[in-house]
Motif scaffolding. Structure first.
Motif, mmCIF file in Angstrom:
data_model
loop_
_atom_site.group_PDB
_atom_site.id
_atom_site.type_symbol
_atom_site.label_atom_id
_atom_site.label_comp_id
_atom_site.label_asym_id
_atom_site.label_seq_id
_atom_site.Cartn_x
_atom_site.Cartn_y
_atom_site.Cartn_z
ATOM 1 N N GLY A 109 -12.246 7.462 -6.010
ATOM 2 C CA GLY A 109 -12.759 6.684 -7.139
ATOM 3 C C GLY A 109 -11.649 6.002 -7.913
ATOM 4 N N ASP A 110 -10.575 6.724 -8.176
ATOM 5 C CA ASP A 110 -9.435 6.119 -8.877
ATOM 6 C C ASP A 110 -8.839 4.980 -8.066
ATOM 7 N N ALA A 111 -8.765 5.178 -6.749
ATOM 8 C CA ALA A 111 -8.205 4.131 -5.887
ATOM 9 C C ALA A 111 -9.057 2.864 -5.950
ATOM 10 N N VAL A 112 -10.367 3.013 -5.786
ATOM 11 C CA VAL A 112 -11.259 1.852 -5.838
ATOM 12 C C VAL A 112 -11.266 1.248 -7.230
ATOM 13 N N ASN A 113 -11.270 2.100 -8.245
ATOM 14 C CA ASN A 113 -11.410 1.637 -9.626
ATOM 15 C C ASN A 113 -10.141 1.021 -10.182
ATOM 16 N N SER A 114 -9.021 1.078 -9.422
ATOM 17 C CA SER A 114 -7.804 0.419 -9.896
ATOM 18 C C SER A 114 -7.969 -1.098 -9.864
ATOM 19 N N ARG A 115 -9.038 -1.570 -9.244
ATOM 20 C CA ARG A 115 -9.323 -3.015 -9.199
ATOM 21 C C ARG A 115 -10.065 -3.401 -10.471
ATOM 22 N N THR A 116 -9.324 -3.352 -11.562
ATOM 23 C CA THR A 116 -9.933 -3.424 -12.889
ATOM 24 C C THR A 116 -10.157 -4.832 -13.410
ATOM 25 N N SER A 117 -9.650 -5.854 -12.732
ATOM 26 C CA SER A 117 -9.790 -7.230 -13.214
ATOM 27 C C SER A 117 -9.873 -8.147 -12.009
ATOM 28 N N PRO A 118 -10.347 -9.381 -12.193
ATOM 29 C CA PRO A 118 -10.396 -10.314 -11.058
ATOM 30 C C PRO A 118 -9.025 -10.529 -10.408
ATOM 31 N N LEU A 150 -7.210 0.612 2.310
ATOM 32 C CA LEU A 150 -7.571 0.438 0.907
ATOM 33 C C LEU A 150 -6.283 0.567 0.098
ATOM 34 N N VAL A 151 -5.838 -0.531 -0.495
ATOM 35 C CA VAL A 151 -4.633 -0.514 -1.329
ATOM 36 C C VAL A 151 -5.065 -0.346 -2.782
ATOM 37 N N TYR A 152 -4.356 0.507 -3.498
ATOM 38 C CA TYR A 152 -4.664 0.692 -4.912
ATOM 39 C C TYR A 152 -3.384 0.722 -5.730
ATOM 40 N N GLN A 153 -3.511 0.401 -6.995
ATOM 41 C CA GLN A 153 -2.367 0.368 -7.895
ATOM 42 C C GLN A 153 -2.321 1.636 -8.732
ATOM 43 N N ASP A 154 -1.094 2.147 -8.948
ATOM 44 C CA ASP A 154 -0.943 3.343 -9.770
ATOM 45 C C ASP A 154 0.445 3.331 -10.397
ATOM 46 N N ALA A 179 -5.333 4.950 2.697
ATOM 47 C CA ALA A 179 -5.252 4.596 1.276
ATOM 48 C C ALA A 179 -3.783 4.505 0.887
ATOM 49 N N ILE A 180 -3.349 3.340 0.449
ATOM 50 C CA ILE A 180 -1.940 3.099 0.138
ATOM 51 C C ILE A 180 -1.777 2.792 -1.342
ATOM 52 N N LYS A 181 -0.915 3.562 -1.969
ATOM 53 C CA LYS A 181 -0.606 3.330 -3.385
ATOM 54 C C LYS A 181 0.539 2.329 -3.510
ATOM 55 N N ILE A 182 0.312 1.292 -4.297
ATOM 56 C CA ILE A 182 1.364 0.355 -4.677
ATOM 57 C C ILE A 182 1.607 0.525 -6.170
ATOM 58 N N VAL A 183 2.846 0.691 -6.559
ATOM 59 C CA VAL A 183 3.134 0.900 -7.981
ATOM 60 C C VAL A 183 3.196 -0.437 -8.708
ATOM 61 N N ARG A 184 2.976 -0.379 -10.005
ATOM 62 C CA ARG A 184 2.837 -1.608 -10.798
ATOM 63 C C ARG A 184 4.060 -2.507 -10.704
ATOM 64 N N HIS A 185 5.257 -1.928 -10.755
ATOM 65 C CA HIS A 185 6.437 -2.789 -10.819
ATOM 66 C C HIS A 185 6.696 -3.512 -9.506
ATOM 67 N N ASN A 186 6.071 -3.061 -8.417
ATOM 68 C CA ASN A 186 6.276 -3.720 -7.128
ATOM 69 C C ASN A 186 5.007 -4.376 -6.586
ATOM 70 N N LEU A 187 3.995 -4.532 -7.427
ATOM 71 C CA LEU A 187 2.734 -5.097 -6.952
ATOM 72 C C LEU A 187 2.931 -6.492 -6.380
ATOM 73 N N TYR A 188 3.782 -7.292 -7.005
ATOM 74 C CA TYR A 188 3.976 -8.675 -6.561
ATOM 75 C C TYR A 188 5.245 -8.840 -5.710
ATOM 76 N N ARG A 189 5.841 -7.719 -5.327
ATOM 77 C CA ARG A 189 6.934 -7.691 -4.355
ATOM 78 C C ARG A 189 6.645 -6.507 -3.434
ATOM 79 N N PRO A 190 5.550 -6.610 -2.679
ATOM 80 C CA PRO A 190 4.976 -5.424 -2.027
ATOM 81 C C PRO A 190 5.598 -5.054 -0.684
ATOM 82 N N THR A 191 6.923 -5.104 -0.576
ATOM 83 C CA THR A 191 7.545 -4.720 0.695
ATOM 84 C C THR A 191 7.282 -3.256 1.033
#
Length: 426
Positions: A109-118, A150-154, A179-191
């Motif tokens: 649920g947390d993984a899916v719900n990390s999609r909090t905005s368009p 399923l990629v999620y932000q945390d 399920a792959i966690k991407i952290v906030r500081h690397n969301l837009y540099r997702p290597t």
């Protein structure tokens, strides 16, 4: 009524109260919106969401059936005192299973719900597709199924993966997607996304034991280094995978994660990751070996040595760091050429050519595609991973314009493909 009868009734009443509480809570799990919003669920593509929902429904149905069975047993125990212990055990088993299911649903649920905005829904959906694209060529050639992702932000500094096929907290349940966690500081540099898909690929192709053997062979003359480096084989394989997909961008991004002065020269007991200082040096050696001695990896090594000189490491660790650095070329060669059993013993580079993400190749991609590289649905589909590599490379090698490249990558990742098509038609 006797004292024994009164006590028996009190026990049964208590068990009925408990099972009513836990069953009512379990039945709320039937509604997926109890733990993730409908908008978030809609943002997950069908091939990801459908197997997830099916697995969750199965888990919940089995939980409720277990609770209802316990409730029936309590009803029988009201009439048959000899069943009281069995009823007590059934309630305890149900409580424990509830916690396991709750943990599983909370995670997903947390993984899916990390999609909090368009914007986040667009970015994470694009990363879902890039993750699958990074695995498909290798796994299809190896004859292995390609997992959906399923990629999620945390929060945090580093990414992680819960691999497809691993057992969940609930007995008998397995994760149907990665399920792959991407952290906030690397969301837009997702290597780091490709480091995590590397873990999934390594598991399915049996690459890690081969990587361990290759590193051991390269360090056969130094048993102490051999023991140190072979313990890191799993994380090294994932680092190689990220490098093959995104080149030096993955090395610079990694250094930003491990470059904490308090930890970069430390070797925590049991940590499966290489010491941050060595891990960065290995990535720079990958770059030098594949792309040539001159490049942004050379100044990165100089900067790391200046910020974090070896003499700041613990005295017992310093000789290992120095000897590792002396052997780094051999270690890097072993890592890049380690055979992959599921590929018939060929190295990973036989499928993923690192030359495709060299600075020269990325510059040619940028030149040939022009401005359309950042807006065209064709380029997004055909070269999405190399676009990530290009943006990361430019951010790393051109500090004065890094913000511009970060913003460009953010705009590209947060634009849905269908939105791009609409914009081009208007």
């Amino acid at each position: 009524m006797t004292v024994v009868a009164i006590q028996h009734q009190a026990l049964i009443d208590d068990l009925e109260r408990q099972i009513a509480h836990w069953l009512a809570a379990a039945r709320t799990f039937r509604d997926a919106e109890e733990f993730a919003s409908s908008e978030a669920w809609r943002s997950v593509e069908r091939e990801i969401g459908a197997p997830l929902r099916q697995q969750l429904n199965t888990i919940v149905d089995e939980l409720i059936a277990l609770g209802e069975s316990a409730a029936k047993l309590i009803g029988r125990a009201r009439r048959e005192a000899g069943l009281i212990r069995d009823a007590q055990s059934a309630v305890q088993k149900f409580r424990r299973r509830y916690i396991q299911v709750d943990t599983t649903l909370d995670y997903i649920g947390d993984a899916v719900n990390s999609r909090t905005s368009p914007l986040l829904r667009a970015a994470l959906s694009n990363l879902d597709r890039l993750a699958v694209a990074s695995m498909a060529p290798v796994l299809e050639l190896a004859g292995k199924p390609v997992p959906r992702v399923l990629v999620y932000q945390d929060k945090g500094t580093g990414a992680s993966i819960l691999r497809a096929g691993v057992r969940l907290w609930v007995p008998g349940a397995v994760m149907p997607v990665a399920a792959i966690k991407i952290v906030r500081h690397n969301l837009y540099r997702p290597t780091s996304l490709f480091h995590e898909t590397g873990h999934q690929v390594a598991h399915l192709t049996d690459w890690v034991p081969s990587m361990r053997s290759a590193v051991a062979s390269a360090l056969s003359r130094d048993p102490e280094l051999q023991r140190m480096w072979t313990a890191w084989a799993s994380e090294i394989a994932a680092d190689v995978y990220a490098f093959l997909h995104t080149g030096f961008a993955s090395v610079a991004a990694l250094y930003d994660v491990v470059g904490d002065a308090n930890t970069i020269l430390r070797w925590p007991i049991g940590d499966p990751h290489p010491i941050g200082w060595l891990r960065t040096a290995l990535g720079c050696e990958f770059s030098a070996r594949c792309f040539g001695a001159e490049g942004p990896w050379a100044p990165l090594m100089r900067a790391m040595n200046a910020h974090h000189p070896v003499d700041r490491a613990e005295e017992t660790l310093r000789p290992l760091l120095i000897r590792s650095l002396d052997a780094m070329r051999s270690i890097a060669g072993a890592c890049l050429t380690a055979p992959v059993p599921a590929l018939g013993g060929k190295p990973m580079t036989s499928v993923i050519d690192p030359n495709r993400v060299s600075p020269a190749a990325l510059a040619e991609l940028e030149r040939s595609a022009g401005a359309g590289l950042w807006t065209s649905p064709h380029w997004r589909r055909a070269e999405g991973i190399r676009i990530v590599a290009l943006a990361g490379l430019r951010e790393a090698e051109q500090p004065a314009t890094a913000t511009e490249w970060i913003n460009r990558a953010r705009t590209w990742l947060t634009t849905e493909p269908q939105m791009v098509s609409a914009l081009r038609r208007s």
